[in-house]
Write an enzyme that holds these catalytic residues in place. Structure first.
Site, PDB file in Angstrom:
ATOM      1  N   ASP A  51      -7.030   2.151   7.712  1.00  5.28           N
ATOM      2  CA  ASP A  51      -6.913   2.274   6.249  1.00  5.28           C
ATOM      3  C   ASP A  51      -6.341   0.995   5.652  1.00  5.28           C
ATOM      4  O   ASP A  51      -6.846   0.453   4.670  1.00  5.28           O
ATOM      5  CB  ASP A  51      -5.977   3.445   5.909  1.00  5.28           C
ATOM      6  CG  ASP A  51      -6.804   4.673   5.556  1.00  5.28           C
ATOM      7  OD1 ASP A  51      -6.244   5.729   5.265  1.00  5.28           O
ATOM      8  OD2 ASP A  51      -8.054   4.514   5.586  1.00  5.28           O
TER       9      ASP A  51
ATOM     10  N   ASP B  22      -0.456  -1.196   5.868  1.00  5.15           N
ATOM     11  CA  ASP B  22      -0.201  -0.683   7.219  1.00  5.15           C
ATOM     12  C   ASP B  22      -1.153  -1.347   8.192  1.00  5.15           C
ATOM     13  O   ASP B  22      -2.272  -1.714   7.833  1.00  5.15           O
ATOM     14  CB  ASP B  22      -0.433   0.843   7.243  1.00  5.15           C
ATOM     15  CG  ASP B  22       0.690   1.559   6.481  1.00  5.15           C
ATOM     16  OD1 ASP B  22       0.518   2.726   6.115  1.00  5.15           O
ATOM     17  OD2 ASP B  22       1.718   0.881   6.229  1.00  5.15           O
TER      18      ASP B  22
ATOM     19  N   GLU C 207       0.855  -1.195   0.000  1.00  3.14           N
ATOM     20  CA  GLU C 207       0.000   0.000   0.000  1.00  3.14           C
ATOM     21  C   GLU C 207       0.885   1.237   0.000  1.00  3.14           C
ATOM     22  O   GLU C 207       1.721   1.407   0.877  1.00  3.14           O
ATOM     23  CB  GLU C 207      -0.847  -0.026   1.274  1.00  3.14           C
ATOM     24  CG  GLU C 207      -1.650   1.224   1.528  1.00  3.14           C
ATOM     25  CD  GLU C 207      -2.148   1.272   2.979  1.00  3.14           C
ATOM     26  OE1 GLU C 207      -1.776   0.365   3.752  1.00  3.14           O
ATOM     27  OE2 GLU C 207      -2.874   2.206   3.315  1.00  3.14           O
TER      28      GLU C 207
ATOM     29  N   ASP D 259      -3.206  -0.335  10.187  1.00  5.41           N
ATOM     30  CA  ASP D 259      -4.191   0.634  10.742  1.00  5.41           C
ATOM     31  C   ASP D 259      -5.517   0.435   9.997  1.00  5.41           C
ATOM     32  O   ASP D 259      -5.633  -0.459   9.167  1.00  5.41           O
ATOM     33  CB  ASP D 259      -3.675   2.064  10.571  1.00  5.41           C
ATOM     34  CG  ASP D 259      -3.402   2.379   9.089  1.00  5.41           C
ATOM     35  OD1 ASP D 259      -2.705   3.346   8.805  1.00  5.41           O
ATOM     36  OD2 ASP D 259      -3.903   1.595   8.229  1.00  5.41           O
TER      37      ASP D 259
END
Ligand code: 28F
Length: 637
Positions: free
Chosen positions: A503, A499, A426, A501
């Site tokens: 997102d 990541d 990403e 997180d």
């Protein structure tokens, strides 16, 4: 003086039989992992189902106890409590002699959970203890076993009751089923399925530790099953019931079209799930395609010059549950997991019943028929357009396109689909770090810029328009959708690296949905993985430790003097230096990879729509509950 234990010849034979089960459990229950543990439950539960199918009783109660034992009870006739020819009580024989108690009266439909009734004695052999309480003949009788089938307390009357039924509580020997435990959701899913298939059945499941209780009962059987699978989708018509009996084979089908692009076909034979399909599904698909092509031609929707709808057009958006009852004498299962129906007679019977019933239904429900056939027309158009687009792409019209596609990819040095790995990363910054961390001999990096298309609702054509998706299809190199051929993939592992997180989790879901919808065999053949970057790096003098979960990090810091530790919380891959990223996340000998496997493809489609819904909660729960996180290489740094 205590009498010497009565170890006569047949007792020794019995104990040897159970010992054989403990020596090679895999031979009797397939494996000693989570699946094998649940086979113990299915074996006992199938005896309840068998009793209910034969017309005795209508309720099954299941309780998962805090000590890891499982209680299963039915309100059937109760296991016979008389003396067996050997002088032992019938229950003692049934629960200690292999293959005793297989009680299929002739002419009934064989019922069993895919293991074809190896008998409850196998469960006993693999249990620390087993307690059997029988309500029968106005009495309550009880017999207990320990250490895999030794009689702990022989059959004796412990009370009186007008009730009838059998209650078995057993605690598996967790030395055999290491690190396994019963999954309440797995028990619920399977019992819900049984309740859908057997209208008169009520199942109550209780999880003692969570104080959770579920009850399943469906008077409308498989019609309710289809409604359940489709509950989050827009449907084109009411569920269509199909029923017929030919050559002794009973056909029950429920089907409904939705506005999605996926097909969900579940099939069962005598209440055993046929996960690999078979002759009944072939008959169903043939009958379905024929009846819709005939209807479309007879109503001027397909012109003479038009080609036919193909199977994928006719099944797009279709949810169907097929439930067959086949007499024992012509019942044949195929495949090593017996998940495929052989019985050749089933194909023409199902095809004829489907054709005749649907022909009548379409003529009687013109508005529904036109809505369904119109959707098939769109699918046919999109399919032919996509094929044309691919042909052009192949013809080199898009040489520059191919170049633009591949210039995002940093390929491995050597072409070797058997070992090469593709990291889908990403963001460009993480992509940069990944390029310098990778082992260029066999690892490629494909950075994704931002979010990819949400393919939950997208057609194949929309997917083609999205550049990120197009690039992935091109790099993996095995086509897409119905044309996807997993034998042509350029990589042995496709690894999603995002990541840690929200997102990143969203991108993960979008990619999971894409691969599930348009490259499902990539997942089924075990080529799709999720990388696990570390959350924390703790330096203490010379030693460096990485942690992948908050719990591990907190655990470790409890043992440390934090003033001597330098802690780095990684917010994203972009923050990591090449060497830590290589060691912790990319190098096969030291990373942790999570293999993505979908436990139940046909129902997963329903869960994917939860995934792509708006509220994040079900999504997190879904990922934890259903994407089986099996740590591929559990080397800890
Ligand atoms: C919690 C698990 O195992 N239920 C069962 C029965 C009922 C009969 C039976 C079982 C040995 C070979 C006949 C009763 N009356 N629940 C269960 N319910 N086994 S297991 O018979 C086993 C005998 O065949 C039963 C008359 N016939 C059969």
């Amino acid at each position: 003086m205590a009498t010497a234990k009565q170890y006569d010849a047949d007792s020794i034979k019995i104990l040897e039989g159970l010992e054989a089960v403990r020596k090679r459990p895999g031979m009797y229950i397939g494996s000693t992992d989570k699946r094998g543990l649940h086979h113990l439950a299915w074996e006992i539960i199938d005896n309840c189902i068998d009793e209910i199918i034969n017309g005795y009783g209508d309720t099954i109660k299941i309780r998962l106890n805090e000590d890891g034992s499982l209680m299963v009870a039915d309100n059937g006739r109760g296991v016979p409590i008389g003396k067996h020819a050997s002088g032992k009580s019938a229950p003692e024989v049934i629960y200690t002699v292999l293959h005793a108690g297989g009680k299929f009266e002739e002419g009934n439909y064989k019922v069993s959970g895919g293991l074809h009734g190896v008998g409850a004695s196998v469960v006993n052999a693999l249990s620390e203890w087993m307690d059997v309480t029988i309500y029968r003949d106005g009495k309550i009788s009880n017999i207990r076993f320990k250490n895999g089938g030794e009689v702990a307390s022989p059959l004796k009357q412990i009370g009186e009751s007008k009730k009838t039924g059998t209650c078995v509580t057993f605690k598996p020997n967790y030395e055999i089923f290491k690190n396994c435990q019963f999954s309440f959701s797995t028990l619920c899913e399977r019992m819900q399925e049984s309740a859908f298939l057997i209208n008169k059945l009520t199942v109550e499941l209780e999880q003692a530790s969570e104080n959770k209780k579920n009850v399943y009962h469906y008077d409308n059987g498989i019609i309710s099953f289809v409604e359940y699978i489709n509950e989050e989708k827009k449907t084109l018509h009411e569920v269509v019931p199909i029923h017929g009996v030919k050559n002794g084979i009973e056909v029950d089908i429920a089907l409904q079209y939705t506005d999605t692009y996926n097909e969900s076909i579940l099939s069962f034979v005598n209440n055993v799930k046929t996960t690999d399909g078979g002759s009944h599904e072939v008959g169903f698909k043939t009958g379905l395609t024929k009846v819709f092509n005939d209807y479309a031609r007879n109503n001027g929707i397909l012109k003479v010059k038009d080609t036919n709808f193909d199977g994928s057009d006719v099944r797009e958006g279709l949810t169907a549950v097929i439930n067959l009852k086949i007499p024992e004498k012509i019942l044949q299962f195929e495949g090593q997991t017996k998940g495929k129906l052989g019985t050749p007679e089933a194909r023409p019977v199902v095809e004829a019943v489907v054709y005749d019933t649907l022909k009548f239904y379409l003529e009687e429900n013109r508005e529904y028929a036109l809505a369904i056939v119109e959707k098939m027309g769109k699918s046919k158009f999109a399919r032919e357009a996509a094929r044309k687009a691919r042909e052009e792409a192949r013809k080199g019209k898009s040489k520059k396109e191919a170049r633009s596609l591949s210039d995002k990819l940093t390929p491995p040095q050597y072409r070797n689909p058997k070992i090469n790995e593709l990291f889908i990363v990403e963001g460009n910054s993480a992509g940069g770090t990944a390029k310098s961390s990778r082992d260029r001999k066999f690892q490629g990096v494909l950075p994704l810029r931002g979010k990819i298309l949400n393919t939950e609702k997208a057609t194949l054509q929309d997917a083609f328009k999205n550049e990120e998706i197009n690039t992935m299809i091109h790099c993996i190199g095995a086509g897409v959708g119905a044309e996807f051929d997993v034998k042509d993939i350029n990589y042995d592992k496709v690894i999603i690296m995002t990541d840690a997180d929200v997102d990143g989790a969203h991108i993960q879901c979008l990619l999971l949905t894409f691969f599930y919808r348009f490259m499902r065999p990539l997942i089924e053949e075990g080529h799709l993985y999720i990388a696990m970057p570390p959350l924390f790096k703790v330096e203490e003098g010379k030693s460096i430790n990485y942690f992948y979960t908050d719990e591990d990090y907190k655990e470790f810091m409890k043992t440390k003097d934090s003033s001597k530790c330098r802690v780095q919380r990684y917010k994203g891959l972009g923050e990591m230096n090449p060497e830590p990223l290589r060691v912790t996340t990319m190098a096969p000998e030291t990373r942790n990879l999570i293999k993505v496997s979908i436990t139940d493809a046909a129902l997963a489609e329903k869960r994917v729509s939860i995934l792509m819904g708006d509220s994040v909660e079900p999504r997190k729960e879904w990922i934890n509950e259903n994407v089986v996180f099996s740590l591929e290489d559990d080397f800890k740094i």
